[in-house]
Design a protein around this motif. Structure first.
Motif, PDB file in Angstrom:
ATOM      1  N   LYS A   1     -10.136 -25.254 -10.346  1.00 51.16           N
ATOM      2  CA  LYS A   1     -11.475 -25.088 -10.915  1.00 51.16           C
ATOM      3  C   LYS A   1     -11.372 -24.701 -12.385  1.00 51.16           C
ATOM      4  CE  LYS A   1     -13.633 -23.692  -6.575  1.00 51.16           C
ATOM      5  NZ  LYS A   1     -14.397 -22.636  -5.892  1.00 51.16           N
ATOM      6  N   ALA A   2     -10.472 -23.790 -12.694  1.00 53.91           N
ATOM      7  CA  ALA A   2     -10.273 -23.382 -14.091  1.00 53.91           C
ATOM      8  C   ALA A   2      -9.850 -24.584 -14.931  1.00 53.91           C
ATOM      9  CB  ALA A   2      -9.229 -22.272 -14.176  1.00 53.91           C
ATOM     10  N   ASP A   3      -8.968 -25.404 -14.387  1.00 58.95           N
ATOM     11  CA  ASP A   3      -8.519 -26.598 -15.114  1.00 58.95           C
ATOM     12  C   ASP A   3      -9.671 -27.566 -15.366  1.00 58.95           C
ATOM     13  OD1 ASP A   3      -5.929 -25.652 -15.308  1.00 58.95           O
ATOM     14  OD2 ASP A   3      -5.171 -26.875 -13.644  1.00 58.95           O
ATOM     15  N   THR A   4     -10.564 -27.695 -14.394  1.00 57.66           N
ATOM     16  CA  THR A   4     -11.731 -28.568 -14.566  1.00 57.66           C
ATOM     17  C   THR A   4     -12.587 -28.078 -15.727  1.00 57.66           C
ATOM     18  OG1 THR A   4     -11.768 -29.197 -12.242  1.00 57.66           O
ATOM     19  CG2 THR A   4     -13.845 -29.409 -13.458  1.00 57.66           C
ATOM     20  N   ILE A   5     -12.868 -26.788 -15.742  1.00 50.96           N
ATOM     21  CA  ILE A   5     -13.698 -26.224 -16.816  1.00 50.96           C
ATOM     22  C   ILE A   5     -12.962 -26.304 -18.152  1.00 50.96           C
ATOM     23  CG2 ILE A   5     -14.843 -24.135 -17.653  1.00 50.96           C
ATOM     24  CD1 ILE A   5     -16.196 -25.498 -15.247  1.00 50.96           C
ATOM     25  N   PHE A   6     -11.670 -26.016 -18.147  1.00 47.88           N
ATOM     26  CA  PHE A   6     -10.886 -26.081 -19.382  1.00 47.88           C
ATOM     27  C   PHE A   6     -10.943 -27.487 -19.973  1.00 47.88           C
ATOM     28  CE2 PHE A   6      -7.148 -26.868 -21.914  1.00 47.88           C
ATOM     29  CZ  PHE A   6      -7.035 -25.719 -22.677  1.00 47.88           C
ATOM     30  N   THR A   7     -10.723 -28.489 -19.128  1.00 48.99           N
ATOM     31  CA  THR A   7     -10.717 -29.876 -19.597  1.00 48.99           C
ATOM     32  C   THR A   7     -12.068 -30.259 -20.182  1.00 48.99           C
ATOM     33  OG1 THR A   7      -9.006 -30.469 -18.007  1.00 48.99           O
ATOM     34  CG2 THR A   7     -10.363 -32.272 -18.864  1.00 48.99           C
ATOM     35  N   ARG A   8     -13.136 -29.835 -19.546  1.00 52.18           N
ATOM     36  CA  ARG A   8     -14.469 -30.148 -20.067  1.00 52.18           C
ATOM     37  C   ARG A   8     -14.794 -29.370 -21.333  1.00 52.18           C
ATOM     38  NH1 ARG A   8     -18.402 -31.728 -15.144  1.00 52.18           N
ATOM     39  NH2 ARG A   8     -16.909 -33.034 -14.078  1.00 52.18           N
ATOM     40  N   THR A   9     -14.198 -28.214 -21.488  1.00 50.47           N
ATOM     41  CA  THR A   9     -14.456 -27.397 -22.679  1.00 50.47           C
ATOM     42  C   THR A   9     -13.600 -27.848 -23.852  1.00 50.47           C
ATOM     43  OG1 THR A   9     -14.993 -25.536 -21.222  1.00 50.47           O
ATOM     44  CG2 THR A   9     -14.584 -25.019 -23.529  1.00 50.47           C
ATOM     45  N   ASP A  10     -12.377 -28.268 -23.576  1.00 49.36           N
ATOM     46  CA  ASP A  10     -11.460 -28.748 -24.621  1.00 49.36           C
ATOM     47  C   ASP A  10     -11.708 -30.237 -24.877  1.00 49.36           C
ATOM     48  OD1 ASP A  10      -9.348 -29.024 -26.431  1.00 49.36           O
ATOM     49  OD2 ASP A  10      -7.825 -29.156 -24.848  1.00 49.36           O
ATOM     50  N   ALA A  11     -12.898 -30.545 -25.341  1.00 47.98           N
ATOM     51  CA  ALA A  11     -13.300 -31.943 -25.529  1.00 47.98           C
ATOM     52  C   ALA A  11     -12.413 -32.683 -26.531  1.00 47.98           C
ATOM     53  CB  ALA A  11     -14.759 -32.013 -25.965  1.00 47.98           C
ATOM     54  N   ALA A  12     -11.874 -31.975 -27.509  1.00 46.98           N
ATOM     55  CA  ALA A  12     -11.021 -32.598 -28.519  1.00 46.98           C
ATOM     56  C   ALA A  12      -9.567 -32.706 -28.059  1.00 46.98           C
ATOM     57  CB  ALA A  12     -11.100 -31.817 -29.824  1.00 46.98           C
ATOM     58  N   VAL A  13      -9.271 -32.241 -26.862  1.00 45.24           N
ATOM     59  CA  VAL A  13      -7.934 -32.300 -26.254  1.00 45.24           C
ATOM     60  C   VAL A  13      -6.881 -31.682 -27.186  1.00 45.24           C
ATOM     61  CG1 VAL A  13      -6.351 -33.752 -24.926  1.00 45.24           C
ATOM     62  CG2 VAL A  13      -8.724 -34.458 -25.164  1.00 45.24           C
ATOM     63  N   LYS A  14      -7.160 -30.462 -27.606  1.00 47.58           N
ATOM     64  CA  LYS A  14      -6.243 -29.722 -28.470  1.00 47.58           C
ATOM     65  C   LYS A  14      -5.186 -28.962 -27.678  1.00 47.58           C
ATOM     66  CE  LYS A  14      -9.535 -27.172 -30.081  1.00 47.58           C
ATOM     67  NZ  LYS A  14     -10.714 -27.455 -29.291  1.00 47.58           N
ATOM     68  N   GLY A  15      -5.471 -28.740 -26.397  1.00 46.66           N
ATOM     69  CA  GLY A  15      -4.561 -27.946 -25.574  1.00 46.66           C
ATOM     70  C   GLY A  15      -4.925 -26.474 -25.571  1.00 46.66           C
ATOM     71  N   TYR A  16      -6.015 -26.122 -26.221  1.00 47.96           N
ATOM     72  CA  TYR A  16      -6.527 -24.751 -26.214  1.00 47.96           C
ATOM     73  C   TYR A  16      -8.032 -24.810 -26.424  1.00 47.96           C
ATOM     74  CZ  TYR A  16      -6.485 -25.315 -31.302  1.00 47.96           C
ATOM     75  OH  TYR A  16      -6.698 -25.769 -32.580  1.00 47.96           O
ATOM     76  N   VAL A  17      -8.691 -23.699 -26.082  1.00 47.10           N
ATOM     77  CA  VAL A  17     -10.132 -23.603 -26.301  1.00 47.10           C
ATOM     78  C   VAL A  17     -10.425 -22.407 -27.195  1.00 47.10           C
ATOM     79  CG1 VAL A  17     -10.834 -24.795 -24.195  1.00 47.10           C
ATOM     80  CG2 VAL A  17     -10.482 -22.316 -24.142  1.00 47.10           C
ATOM     81  N   THR A  18     -11.547 -22.515 -27.902  1.00 46.53           N
ATOM     82  CA  THR A  18     -11.987 -21.467 -28.821  1.00 46.53           C
ATOM     83  C   THR A  18     -13.452 -21.137 -28.545  1.00 46.53           C
ATOM     84  OG1 THR A  18     -12.791 -23.013 -30.476  1.00 46.53           O
ATOM     85  CG2 THR A  18     -10.446 -22.394 -30.614  1.00 46.53           C
ATOM     86  N   GLU A  19     -13.937 -20.131 -29.216  1.00 46.28           N
ATOM     87  CA  GLU A  19     -15.361 -19.804 -29.107  1.00 46.28           C
ATOM     88  C   GLU A  19     -16.208 -20.999 -29.535  1.00 46.28           C
ATOM     89  OE1 GLU A  19     -18.313 -16.130 -30.135  1.00 46.28           O
ATOM     90  OE2 GLU A  19     -17.043 -16.829 -31.790  1.00 46.28           O
ATOM     91  N   ASP A  20     -15.765 -21.711 -30.556  1.00 50.37           N
ATOM     92  CA  ASP A  20     -16.506 -22.897 -31.007  1.00 50.37           C
ATOM     93  C   ASP A  20     -16.625 -23.949 -29.907  1.00 50.37           C
ATOM     94  OD1 ASP A  20     -16.980 -21.809 -33.509  1.00 50.37           O
ATOM     95  OD2 ASP A  20     -15.308 -22.858 -34.456  1.00 50.37           O
ATOM     96  N   ASP A  21     -15.590 -24.077 -29.076  1.00 52.04           N
ATOM     97  CA  ASP A  21     -15.655 -25.011 -27.955  1.00 52.04           C
ATOM     98  C   ASP A  21     -16.717 -24.578 -26.945  1.00 52.04           C
ATOM     99  OD1 ASP A  21     -13.552 -26.782 -28.794  1.00 52.04           O
ATOM    100  OD2 ASP A  21     -12.103 -25.267 -28.150  1.00 52.04           O
TER     101      ASP A  21
END
Length: 176
Positions: A9-29
């Motif tokens: 589930k975390a991976d699903t949300i991470f993938t949808r949040t990391d739209a630019a596929v940077k390998g990390y997420v930020t507050e901007d994401d």
């Protein structure tokens, strides 16, 4: 899904949040996810609903950092995100942060303002095909009245965030 359902589930949300596929997420994401939902539902970016939703996503970002005791971090890797997601339940993130976020999101999704979600309103949120959205809708609509109430909606999201059961109704929210 693998045996570690919360990680999936975390991976699903991470993938949808990391739209630019940077390998990390930020507050901007996180803010971008809020804005994407506002655009999908044609909510004015300066409306009170929009401001509340963006602030809720910022609070969620801070909760992810707090779960890991890294309040000064500016980004989270997939592994860090997953570890933080798994701590939501023990840190009561759902009640403190996610209930207000999901209430604010519900207010945006409920475009006709009738206090419940129609199949159409729900299908825009899920980003799956209409047949899948209708099936998920039917299962989340526990009382079978043809609408998803605020309570049914919150219950499904809580199940998504906290349940390790593979058949949890909450898992239907992010299929596809």
């Amino acid at each position: 899904m693998s045996k570690d359902i919360l990680a999936d589930k975390a991976d699903t949300i991470f993938t949808r949040t990391d739209a630019a596929v940077k390998g990390y997420v930020t507050e901007d994401d996180f803010i971008a996810v809020a804005k994407k939902n506002l655009e999908k539902y044609k909510e004015a970016p300066d409306s009170s609903k929009a401001v509340a939703l963006i602030e809720s996503f910022k609070s969620l970002w801070r909760a992810y950092l707090s779960n890991l005791a890294t309040p000064q971090a500016t980004k989270l890797s997939r592994e860090e995100f997953r570890a933080s997601f798994k701590k939501h339940k023990q840190n009561k993130v759902f009640d403190k942060v996610l209930v207000p976020l999901y209430r604010n999101l519900f207010d945006v999704i409920d475009t006709d303002g009738d206090g419940q979600l129609s199949v159409h309103e729900f299908s825009v949120l899920t980003a799956v095909n209409l047949a899948q959205a209708k099936q998920a809708f039917k299962e989340i609509d526990v009382d079978g009245d043809g609408h998803i109430s605020r309570e049914e909606y919150l219950s499904a999201f809580k199940a998504f965030c906290e349940s390790s059961e593979p058949t949890s109704t909450g898992n239907l929210l992010f299929k596809g």
